[in-house]
Design a protein around this motif. Structure first.
Motif, PDB file in Angstrom:
ATOM      1  N   VAL A 196      41.212  39.353  48.173  1.00  0.00           N
ATOM      2  CA  VAL A 196      40.505  39.788  46.977  1.00  0.00           C
ATOM      3  C   VAL A 196      41.374  40.871  46.347  1.00  0.00           C
ATOM      4  CG1 VAL A 196      38.468  40.947  46.063  1.00  0.00           C
ATOM      5  CG2 VAL A 196      38.232  39.272  47.914  1.00  0.00           C
ATOM      6  N   MET A 197      41.607  40.758  45.054  1.00  0.00           N
ATOM      7  CA  MET A 197      42.490  41.695  44.380  1.00  0.00           C
ATOM      8  C   MET A 197      41.686  42.579  43.432  1.00  0.00           C
ATOM      9  SD  MET A 197      45.308  40.941  45.766  1.00  0.00           S
ATOM     10  CE  MET A 197      46.344  42.036  44.793  1.00  0.00           C
ATOM     11  N   GLY A 198      42.120  43.809  43.309  1.00  0.00           N
ATOM     12  CA  GLY A 198      41.404  44.727  42.440  1.00  0.00           C
ATOM     13  C   GLY A 198      42.321  45.724  41.764  1.00  0.00           C
ATOM     14  N   TRP A 199      41.832  46.247  40.679  1.00  0.00           N
ATOM     15  CA  TRP A 199      42.470  47.364  39.991  1.00  0.00           C
ATOM     16  C   TRP A 199      41.542  48.567  40.086  1.00  0.00           C
ATOM     17  CZ3 TRP A 199      47.368  47.645  38.320  1.00  0.00           C
ATOM     18  CH2 TRP A 199      48.067  46.456  38.100  1.00  0.00           C
ATOM     19  N   TYR A 200      42.109  49.698  40.439  1.00  0.00           N
ATOM     20  CA  TYR A 200      41.391  50.958  40.519  1.00  0.00           C
ATOM     21  C   TYR A 200      42.154  51.980  39.682  1.00  0.00           C
ATOM     22  CZ  TYR A 200      38.800  49.000  44.463  1.00  0.00           C
ATOM     23  OH  TYR A 200      37.991  48.228  45.252  1.00  0.00           O
ATOM     24  N   ARG A 201      41.497  53.080  39.383  1.00  0.00           N
ATOM     25  CA  ARG A 201      42.183  54.135  38.659  1.00  0.00           C
ATOM     26  C   ARG A 201      41.712  55.503  39.144  1.00  0.00           C
ATOM     27  NH1 ARG A 201      39.467  53.316  32.632  1.00  0.00           N
ATOM     28  NH2 ARG A 201      37.432  54.292  33.083  1.00  0.00           N
ATOM     29  N   GLN A 202      42.599  56.475  38.952  1.00  0.00           N
ATOM     30  CA  GLN A 202      42.275  57.839  39.344  1.00  0.00           C
ATOM     31  C   GLN A 202      42.797  58.789  38.289  1.00  0.00           C
ATOM     32  OE1 GLN A 202      43.645  58.985  43.249  1.00  0.00           O
ATOM     33  NE2 GLN A 202      42.148  60.640  43.368  1.00  0.00           N
ATOM     34  N   ALA A 203      41.870  59.486  37.654  1.00  0.00           N
ATOM     35  CA  ALA A 203      42.226  60.494  36.665  1.00  0.00           C
ATOM     36  C   ALA A 203      42.418  61.833  37.371  1.00  0.00           C
ATOM     37  CB  ALA A 203      41.134  60.589  35.606  1.00  0.00           C
ATOM     38  N   PRO A 204      43.143  62.750  36.765  1.00  0.00           N
ATOM     39  CA  PRO A 204      43.368  64.064  37.389  1.00  0.00           C
ATOM     40  C   PRO A 204      42.041  64.746  37.721  1.00  0.00           C
ATOM     41  CG  PRO A 204      44.814  63.792  35.521  1.00  0.00           C
ATOM     42  CD  PRO A 204      43.867  62.622  35.491  1.00  0.00           C
ATOM     43  N   GLY A 205      41.934  65.204  38.958  1.00  0.00           N
ATOM     44  CA  GLY A 205      40.734  65.908  39.384  1.00  0.00           C
ATOM     45  C   GLY A 205      39.547  65.021  39.666  1.00  0.00           C
ATOM     46  N   GLU A 206      39.740  63.704  39.559  1.00  0.00           N
ATOM     47  CA  GLU A 206      38.641  62.772  39.769  1.00  0.00           C
ATOM     48  C   GLU A 206      38.903  61.906  40.999  1.00  0.00           C
ATOM     49  OE1 GLU A 206      36.639  64.263  36.500  1.00  0.00           O
ATOM     50  OE2 GLU A 206      35.919  62.744  37.923  1.00  0.00           O
ATOM     51  N   GLN A 207      37.835  61.271  41.480  1.00  0.00           N
ATOM     52  CA  GLN A 207      37.991  60.331  42.581  1.00  0.00           C
ATOM     53  C   GLN A 207      38.509  58.994  42.053  1.00  0.00           C
ATOM     54  OE1 GLN A 207      34.242  60.103  44.714  1.00  0.00           O
ATOM     55  NE2 GLN A 207      34.861  61.776  46.062  1.00  0.00           N
ATOM     56  N   ARG A 208      39.143  58.265  42.931  1.00  0.00           N
ATOM     57  CA  ARG A 208      39.593  56.924  42.565  1.00  0.00           C
ATOM     58  C   ARG A 208      38.369  56.040  42.361  1.00  0.00           C
ATOM     59  NH1 ARG A 208      44.620  54.500  45.850  1.00  0.00           N
ATOM     60  NH2 ARG A 208      45.263  56.633  45.340  1.00  0.00           N
ATOM     61  N   GLU A 209      38.400  55.229  41.303  1.00  0.00           N
ATOM     62  CA  GLU A 209      37.255  54.389  41.003  1.00  0.00           C
ATOM     63  C   GLU A 209      37.675  52.960  40.711  1.00  0.00           C
ATOM     64  OE1 GLU A 209      35.347  55.927  37.488  1.00  0.00           O
ATOM     65  OE2 GLU A 209      37.013  55.375  36.186  1.00  0.00           O
ATOM     66  N   LEU A 210      36.760  52.049  40.970  1.00  0.00           N
ATOM     67  CA  LEU A 210      36.995  50.635  40.709  1.00  0.00           C
ATOM     68  C   LEU A 210      37.021  50.375  39.212  1.00  0.00           C
ATOM     69  CD1 LEU A 210      37.070  47.615  41.589  1.00  0.00           C
ATOM     70  CD2 LEU A 210      34.565  47.683  41.448  1.00  0.00           C
ATOM     71  N   VAL A 211      37.970  49.560  38.784  1.00  0.00           N
ATOM     72  CA  VAL A 211      38.016  49.095  37.399  1.00  0.00           C
ATOM     73  C   VAL A 211      37.581  47.643  37.337  1.00  0.00           C
ATOM     74  CG1 VAL A 211      39.470  48.685  35.389  1.00  0.00           C
ATOM     75  CG2 VAL A 211      39.863  50.717  36.818  1.00  0.00           C
ATOM     76  N   ALA A 212      38.208  46.796  38.165  1.00  0.00           N
ATOM     77  CA  ALA A 212      37.898  45.362  38.136  1.00  0.00           C
ATOM     78  C   ALA A 212      38.334  44.712  39.437  1.00  0.00           C
ATOM     79  CB  ALA A 212      38.596  44.695  36.955  1.00  0.00           C
ATOM     80  N   LEU A 213      37.612  43.669  39.822  1.00  0.00           N
ATOM     81  CA  LEU A 213      37.914  42.878  41.003  1.00  0.00           C
ATOM     82  C   LEU A 213      38.008  41.416  40.621  1.00  0.00           C
ATOM     83  CD1 LEU A 213      35.456  44.252  43.740  1.00  0.00           C
ATOM     84  CD2 LEU A 213      37.931  44.485  43.734  1.00  0.00           C
ATOM     85  N   ILE A 214      38.809  40.667  41.383  1.00  0.00           N
ATOM     86  CA  ILE A 214      38.846  39.220  41.212  1.00  0.00           C
ATOM     87  C   ILE A 214      38.984  38.579  42.586  1.00  0.00           C
ATOM     88  CG2 ILE A 214      41.348  39.221  40.762  1.00  0.00           C
ATOM     89  CD1 ILE A 214      40.765  36.848  38.808  1.00  0.00           C
ATOM     90  N   THR A 215      38.115  37.625  42.869  1.00  0.00           N
ATOM     91  CA  THR A 215      38.160  36.943  44.161  1.00  0.00           C
ATOM     92  C   THR A 215      39.206  35.838  44.143  1.00  0.00           C
ATOM     93  OG1 THR A 215      36.556  35.230  43.586  1.00  0.00           O
ATOM     94  CG2 THR A 215      35.681  37.349  44.369  1.00  0.00           C
ATOM     95  N   ASN A 216      39.391  35.207  45.297  1.00  0.00           N
ATOM     96  CA  ASN A 216      40.382  34.146  45.371  1.00  0.00           C
ATOM     97  C   ASN A 216      39.978  32.946  44.523  1.00  0.00           C
ATOM     98  OD1 ASN A 216      38.242  33.602  47.107  1.00  0.00           O
ATOM     99  ND2 ASN A 216      39.485  32.425  48.512  1.00  0.00           N
ATOM    100  N   SER A 217      38.692  32.790  44.249  1.00  0.00           N
ATOM    101  CA  SER A 217      38.227  31.676  43.419  1.00  0.00           C
ATOM    102  C   SER A 217      38.156  32.036  41.942  1.00  0.00           C
ATOM    103  CB  SER A 217      36.850  31.213  43.897  1.00  0.00           C
ATOM    104  OG  SER A 217      35.913  32.264  43.764  1.00  0.00           O
TER     105      SER A 217
END
Length: 117
Positions: free
Chosen positions: A33-54
């Motif tokens: 399963v692949m995903g994109w996450y992001r982390q802004a300065p001073g913030e926690q890393r957060e989920l942006v989007a996920l895509i499953t194998n299907s």
């Protein structure tokens, strides 16, 4: 060991677009399963989007209707098309691979996205 390399980040004005790419050094991408996450300065890393194998996708509310995640298993690539970018989208964006069996997780080194005028 899985290696993920992100690219495509940079500076863009508000309202602009960027396409992030994640190249995966794996034998078979479809078992992750692949995903994109992001982390802004001073913030926690957060989920942006996920895509499953299907190809099933899931987006954070902040990304819905503006971002599109996709994958090409044959090329072992994952993409994040980002449109209508806002200053609050400024962050380091990370690619993540989660193995379907065993749930091992792997992260890329990140790519900086800066949205400002």
């Amino acid at each position: 060991q899985v290696q993920l390399v992100e690219s495509g980040g940079g500076w863009v004005q508000p309202g602009g677009s960027l396409r992030l790419s994640c190249a995966a050094a794996v034998s078979v991408l479809s078992i992750y399963v692949m995903g994109w996450y992001r982390q802004a300065p001073g913030e926690q890393r957060e989920l942006v989007a996920l895509i499953t194998n299907s190809g099933t996708t899931n987006y954070a509310d902040s990304a819905k209707d503006r971002f599109t995640i996709s994958r090409d298993n044959a090329k072992k690539m994952v993409y994040l098309q980002m449109n209508s970018l806002k200053p609050e989208d400024t962050a380091v964006y990370y690619c993540k691979a989660t193995k379907i069996i065993g749930r091992s997780e792997y992260w890329g080194q990140g790519t900086q996205v800066t949205v400002s005028s």
